[in-house]
Design a protein around this motif. Sequence first.
Motif, PDB file in Angstrom:
ATOM      1  N   GLU A  83       0.758  -1.257  -0.019  1.00 19.20           N
ATOM      2  CA  GLU A  83       0.106  -0.021  -0.174  1.00 19.20           C
ATOM      3  C   GLU A  83       0.775   1.125   0.009  1.00 19.20           C
ATOM      4  O   GLU A  83       0.560   2.323  -0.635  1.00 19.20           O
ATOM      5  CB  GLU A  83      -0.833  -0.010   1.094  1.00 19.20           C
ATOM      6  N   THR A  84       1.977   1.357   0.745  1.00 21.81           N
ATOM      7  CA  THR A  84       2.752   2.310   0.638  1.00 21.81           C
ATOM      8  C   THR A  84       3.221   2.864  -0.694  1.00 21.81           C
ATOM      9  O   THR A  84       3.415   4.167  -0.914  1.00 21.81           O
ATOM     10  CB  THR A  84       4.011   2.131   1.784  1.00 21.81           C
ATOM     11  N   PHE A  85       3.309   1.935  -1.282  1.00 21.79           N
ATOM     12  CA  PHE A  85       3.861   2.048  -2.698  1.00 21.79           C
ATOM     13  C   PHE A  85       2.883   2.211  -3.891  1.00 21.79           C
ATOM     14  O   PHE A  85       3.115   2.341  -5.103  1.00 21.79           O
ATOM     15  CB  PHE A  85       5.206   1.570  -3.196  1.00 21.79           C
ATOM     16  N   ASN A  86       1.666   1.598  -3.474  1.00 26.54           N
ATOM     17  CA  ASN A  86       0.774   1.206  -4.619  1.00 26.54           C
ATOM     18  C   ASN A  86       1.056   0.493  -5.742  1.00 26.54           C
ATOM     19  O   ASN A  86       0.950   0.594  -6.935  1.00 26.54           O
ATOM     20  CB  ASN A  86      -0.013   2.593  -5.125  1.00 26.54           C
ATOM     21  N   VAL A  87       1.992  -0.644  -5.232  1.00 24.49           N
ATOM     22  CA  VAL A  87       2.510  -1.605  -6.233  1.00 24.49           C
ATOM     23  C   VAL A  87       2.409  -2.969  -5.599  1.00 24.49           C
ATOM     24  O   VAL A  87       2.160  -3.178  -4.594  1.00 24.49           O
ATOM     25  CB  VAL A  87       3.636  -1.561  -6.693  1.00 24.49           C
ATOM     26  N   ASN A  88       2.605  -3.987  -6.372  1.00 25.04           N
ATOM     27  CA  ASN A  88       2.460  -5.464  -5.951  1.00 25.04           C
ATOM     28  C   ASN A  88       4.009  -5.665  -5.693  1.00 25.04           C
ATOM     29  O   ASN A  88       4.719  -5.434  -6.185  1.00 25.04           O
ATOM     30  CB  ASN A  88       1.992  -6.521  -7.042  1.00 25.04           C
ATOM     31  N   SER A  89       4.265  -6.511  -4.491  1.00 27.30           N
ATOM     32  CA  SER A  89       5.488  -6.717  -4.154  1.00 27.30           C
ATOM     33  C   SER A  89       6.448  -7.464  -5.220  1.00 27.30           C
ATOM     34  O   SER A  89       7.786  -7.290  -5.174  1.00 27.30           O
ATOM     35  CB  SER A  89       5.629  -7.713  -2.929  1.00 27.30           C
ATOM     36  N   THR A  90       5.889  -8.193  -6.183  1.00 27.76           N
ATOM     37  CA  THR A  90       6.487  -8.762  -7.268  1.00 27.76           C
ATOM     38  C   THR A  90       7.342  -7.920  -8.027  1.00 27.76           C
ATOM     39  O   THR A  90       8.443  -8.225  -8.588  1.00 27.76           O
ATOM     40  CB  THR A  90       5.524  -9.705  -8.050  1.00 27.76           C
ATOM     41  N   LYS A  91       7.004  -6.478  -8.110  1.00 27.67           N
ATOM     42  CA  LYS A  91       7.770  -5.738  -8.711  1.00 27.67           C
ATOM     43  C   LYS A  91       8.859  -5.152  -7.725  1.00 27.67           C
ATOM     44  O   LYS A  91       9.946  -4.623  -8.533  1.00 27.67           O
ATOM     45  CB  LYS A  91       6.916  -4.465  -9.241  1.00 27.67           C
ATOM     46  N   LEU A  92       9.105  -5.298  -6.666  1.00 25.55           N
ATOM     47  CA  LEU A  92      10.182  -4.854  -5.923  1.00 25.55           C
ATOM     48  C   LEU A  92      10.654  -5.953  -5.012  1.00 25.55           C
ATOM     49  O   LEU A  92      11.419  -5.352  -3.854  1.00 25.55           O
ATOM     50  CB  LEU A  92       9.783  -3.565  -5.108  1.00 25.55           C
ATOM     51  N   ARG A  93      10.411  -7.183  -5.172  1.00 25.07           N
ATOM     52  CA  ARG A  93      11.127  -8.154  -4.518  1.00 25.07           C
ATOM     53  C   ARG A  93      12.654  -8.172  -4.342  1.00 25.07           C
ATOM     54  O   ARG A  93      13.285  -7.784  -5.471  1.00 25.07           O
ATOM     55  CB  ARG A  93      10.690  -9.440  -4.920  1.00 25.07           C
ATOM     56  N   ASP A  94      13.049  -8.322  -3.143  1.00 25.15           N
ATOM     57  CA  ASP A  94      14.333  -8.413  -2.549  1.00 25.15           C
ATOM     58  C   ASP A  94      15.013  -6.897  -2.958  1.00 25.15           C
ATOM     59  O   ASP A  94      16.245  -6.605  -3.179  1.00 25.15           O
ATOM     60  CB  ASP A  94      15.367  -9.402  -3.469  1.00 25.15           C
TER      61      ASP A  94
END
Length: 140
Positions: A83-94
Amino acid sequence: MWKYTALLAAGLGFSLPAAAEVINDYQGAGCRYEGAVGKDGKPEGKGEWRCRDGRSYSGQFKQGRFHGKGVYSVRVTLPVFLETFNVNSTKLRDMDLDGTFRNGYADGSFKVSQGGTLLFVMKFDKGMMQAVNLPNAAKK
């Protein structure tokens, strides 16, 4: 002499940090906050928020929300909405996102790194991604 001692003691009392507290299941089951809290019992000041799924934040809080300088890390195994970034975690993993938060959302320029290597710089406005750029060194 005694009045100076009293002033010193009072001054030290104002400079001491708030006592660290632990709040379990904060902002979701399996998440834990540890750090300073305000009179309302919510995170206020410097603290760390960690979840069993691999999300974490270390930095400043205000009225229970991410607010100020901080680092949000994404080490999740299953996709979750950040929610903090309005994106799904798969885009920012690791990845680690280092920047400024306002009222619980990413706001401004964020350095995004993986394993200590700067990958790109993202710009956010109230949690909405506005731009993604290569770091200056990579542009040359």
